[in-house]
Design an enzyme around this catalytic site. Sequence first.
Site: not given
Lengths: 305, 677
Positions: B488, B472, B428
């Site tokens: 995202d 994250h 991520c």
Amino acid sequence: MQAQLQSVITEVGRVLLGKEEQVKLSLACLLAKGHLLIEDLPGMGKTTLAHALAKVVGLDYQRVQCTSDMLPADILGVSTFNQQDGSFNFHPGPVFTQVLLADEINRTSSKTQSALLEAMEERQVTVEGETRDLPEPFFVIATQNPSDQSGTYRLPESQLDRFLMRIQLGYPDQKYERQLYEGLDPRDQLRQLQAVVNTAELMQIQNQVNSIQATETLLSYVERLVQFTRSNARLAWGLSPRAALAIIRSARAWALIEGRDHVIPEDVQAVFDAVVVHRLRDGADYSQGDRSLGEWILNSVEVVA
Amino acid sequence: MIPAIQISRQTLVWLFIAQIMVFLPHYSRMPIWLAGLLLVCIVWRVQVYRGHWSYPRRPVKFGLLGLAILFVLLSFPRVLGLEAMVAFLFVAYSLKLLEMYSKRDALVVIYLSLFILMTGFLFDQNILLALYNFITVIVVMTCMIGLNQEKGYVFPLRTFRMSTAMLLQSVPLMVVMFLVLPRLPAFWNVPVQQEGAKTGVSDTMSPGNFVDLTRSDELVMRVTFNGEKPIPQQLYWRGLVFSNFDGRTWRQAEPEQLINRGLGKTVIWYESGSYRFRNDLATMDFEQGERVLDYEVILEETHQPWLFALGVPVPETDGVGLVSDFRLLKQGPVTTRFKYNVYSYPDAVIERDLPQWRRELETAIPEAVNPRSRELATRWYQEAGSDEAYVEKLLDYFNQSFYYTLQPPALGNDSVDEFLFDSQRGFCEHFASSFTFMLRAVEIPARVVAGYQGGEANPYQDYMLVRQYDAHAWTEVWIKDKGWVRYDPTFAVAPERILDGFSRAFEGSEELATTGFGFDDVANLSMFYNLQLQFDRLNYLWARWVLGYDAGKQKSMLEKLLGAYSVARLAMVFLAFSVGFLVLVYLYLLWRERDRTADPAVRLYRRLLKKLSRAGVEIHTSDTPLDIAARSGVANAQELESIMDDFNRLFYQTGRRDRETLDDLSKRVRQWRGRMV
């Protein structure tokens, strides 16, 4: 009948001054067909009591002085060989009497004690294979010195249990003691005593004891007393069913002497100490202020519950 | 020195058990030689008791003490740290055994036991430790009782039972005191930071940071929603906002960079009952939107000040502040479990009008790094035509060519270039970092946000668990008329990561196994997993209702109970409860002692006795009815005598029991009034 019992007590009381309670207990014991153990120091009137009672109720009286070298045969009797007709003749011992005073029973050996106690229980004697009944009524008064005196064999608990009551005479009150000093020799007085009942009357009275009423409420009181002795840590063991029966029988006899046809708690309380205490072993001091073990038990159990 | 009173055997044994029990929870924190020291001291003391050895002489004692202190100094890098201090206590605690001559010395050891027991809570406050310590207290109390028992008393289990009973009896009082006594804040502050402790999301982000976190299933926080719950895609727990980038590492902006120019402040702090916060909040540029989420977070210790919350949070807890980039901050680091309440506005529009200073902050990138990426960005931006189209194009690109992995290759200095053009594999943070860089390269305001995504619901209790592996990073992009919008890029690459949560996304994959990530293997054993959830639920309730019971909660609870809170009212309620409780106990005792005799005559008789004794007649246990009548000393003795005669007849003569007699007697007993002469 009530009058007869009262006169027994008065007559004995004439010789044994100021001991009415003990005399009454002894009489109750006789009426309840039990045997009596008198524990006290020498010279307190144990023998006098036994002798006087026997005389007043008109029974045969024998006395055995127990010694350490006594054998069972000395009490029960022996058979001797008759050379003339080649047979054995039985010479009955002192036990063949109506009132037997076994003096200082704890001075004799356990073997002799057992022989006597067996006779008390069975009311018969077996000598050399032949069983002979003892006379009726049969009443043993044993005396013993306090067990801490020298030359004594303690009676085992199982044999103490055979005695319906154990009483102590104690020193006489001052007033009576003076009367004693001033009066005649008790031995002379004993000789003058007259029987106030005969054997048949006595046995009839004995049989009346069983008809004295004991209600449920009363029996439950006895039951609670017995239960209490079984559950209390101060006592090494509790009372046996035989002891419970003994309480009831003695209370009935007491009620009869009191002239009632029913037992009240007072009767139980009156005989309690005499019936119970010699069957128990006390494990504690008397710091509670109770004078005796019996009193302590009575003070711990509700009369009506 | 000859001890005046030998400490009894049972007390000694209990004391040793207590000492070992006190030591056990500290076992992992303490060096192993401390356990050795304790055992040696116990053995020595046993030998002293048995008369084989003697107490050590003074030089020996001092020698041992010196040696032990030296060992403590050598064992702990931070001598003034909490662990070292507890170790010192243990040294004294063990050695005290060697001079435990008298009852007084044993008392010292007992009190020390209680003290050391409490130090355990400085390190950990979970429910298991609390239960364990309760049992230990029972054992310590057993020592104390044993110490005061008679010499010959040798029933150690009976003593233990007594201690247990006494402590259990004190529990209601404890609960009441816990609920009612003023909750004071801690008046000392202990530096609890442990060496090498995991701290969760760190305050900088460079490639590779997050991978370590994903290997931990440690709990980060528990969240309870009141009312509406968000769906998984919305569960972005914002914690840190990274605005500064040096080509490799993202950092948070300095406070002065974030000063709200209109307000002159970086952070507005919540203060209950103060209008200032409301006023300040009004100056912050966001439109609330439709939905409101109301929830409570219990954050485990992180030793850092950031708090995690869903989009546009408004705190409701004292000591929590809202930073100008809409994240939450705590005054001082979170050194123990911290509970805070938040309202979040998931549909809020943030900073529709972006101030110039913010635009500058959120578009800054260093010159001359990642040249290939810049070039690509410029080209694509021109091709796309609008900001939003450009964003979509980037996401498409990630979606097509990249894949998500827990084992990304190491990256060099031009990390974005290497990632975008060479490795194309990442986690991520790689996606968020390069995505944001690509946006900033064309002057679109964008920033990296780090925190946690997702969380699992505990089916046994209505709350959500967030663990370290949920860590994250994502991106927020400022779009004209929409304000800051969350994008995202990881979602574009691996949507299941977001939809299913982390551990599910990697279920059964080899990657997890090779990264040494073991939680999932165990979690597959569903029974164990359920147990774990159950246990966590217990701990959650513990944290929420016991550890989290602070002055505020107390006040609100008392207000709820009492209507309005005042000391007088509290005292009255307390008194009322106590009296009520005592009355209940009294009634229970009455009920237990009630007359259970079946015989009505006996019950009647007992009633009479009660009357008599109330009138002042002394009644002994052994008194028969006639005894009482004879010496009652009451004024109307004749009537009493007659009643007692009747009782006597009723009880002891057969055939006297009939309804009439009993009724008559009952009437007379009722009418009888006792009065002493």
